[in-house]
Design a protein around this motif. Sequence first.
Motif, PDB file in Angstrom:
ATOM      1  N   SER A  41      15.462  -8.678  12.895  1.00  0.00           N
ATOM      2  CA  SER A  41      14.773  -7.628  12.145  1.00  0.00           C
ATOM      3  C   SER A  41      14.631  -8.049  10.688  1.00  0.00           C
ATOM      4  N   GLN A  42      13.700  -7.411  10.014  1.00  0.00           N
ATOM      5  CA  GLN A  42      13.439  -7.741   8.616  1.00  0.00           C
ATOM      6  C   GLN A  42      14.524  -7.165   7.712  1.00  0.00           C
ATOM      7  N   GLY A  46      11.639  -7.911   3.476  1.00  0.00           N
ATOM      8  CA  GLY A  46      10.627  -8.159   4.498  1.00  0.00           C
ATOM      9  C   GLY A  46      10.766  -9.506   5.182  1.00  0.00           C
ATOM     10  N   LEU A  47      11.897 -10.184   4.982  1.00  0.00           N
ATOM     11  CA  LEU A  47      12.127 -11.501   5.584  1.00  0.00           C
ATOM     12  C   LEU A  47      12.961 -11.367   6.853  1.00  0.00           C
ATOM     13  N   TYR A  48      12.635 -12.146   7.848  1.00  0.00           N
ATOM     14  CA  TYR A  48      13.403 -12.149   9.088  1.00  0.00           C
ATOM     15  C   TYR A  48      14.647 -13.029   8.977  1.00  0.00           C
TER      16      TYR A  48
END
Length: 143
Positions: A41-42, A46-48
């Motif tokens: 999930s991010q 907003g990064l995985y």
Amino acid sequence: MKTAASYRVVPVHPELLRIGFARYVGDRRRAKDNRLFPDLSQDSLGLYSGKFSKWFARFLVSCDAGKERTCFHAFRHTFRDGLREAKIDRDIALTLGGWTTSSGAVADSYGQGYSPRLLYAAISTIAYPGLDLSHLHTKSVAG
């Protein structure tokens, strides 16, 4: 993708194929997953990679492998060392790793780049002595 250099052809190392990576990719496609690792999930940016990197750091500590400068990103350093040990041509190594040069030579933008066959031949020569993943090898399933 994180950067423009992330969009590239990167062959899969034969060892990953032996442990079933192609089958895993097929499973993800059949499940109609949009991402290869749908469980990630991010983070707040907003990064995985963020949450996974934190989990991996805790995992390293839990198995007494947490040391200074040891993190998930260290795999990229190990990969670069593997490219050097295999004596892979520098330009091919940079292509495989998605690293860009600061020189920005005009000649680098000419042509189509390296063929997938040449890149596969190069990545196939990388080995990590002492690393035995044979216990992960999958058996072919007769169709």
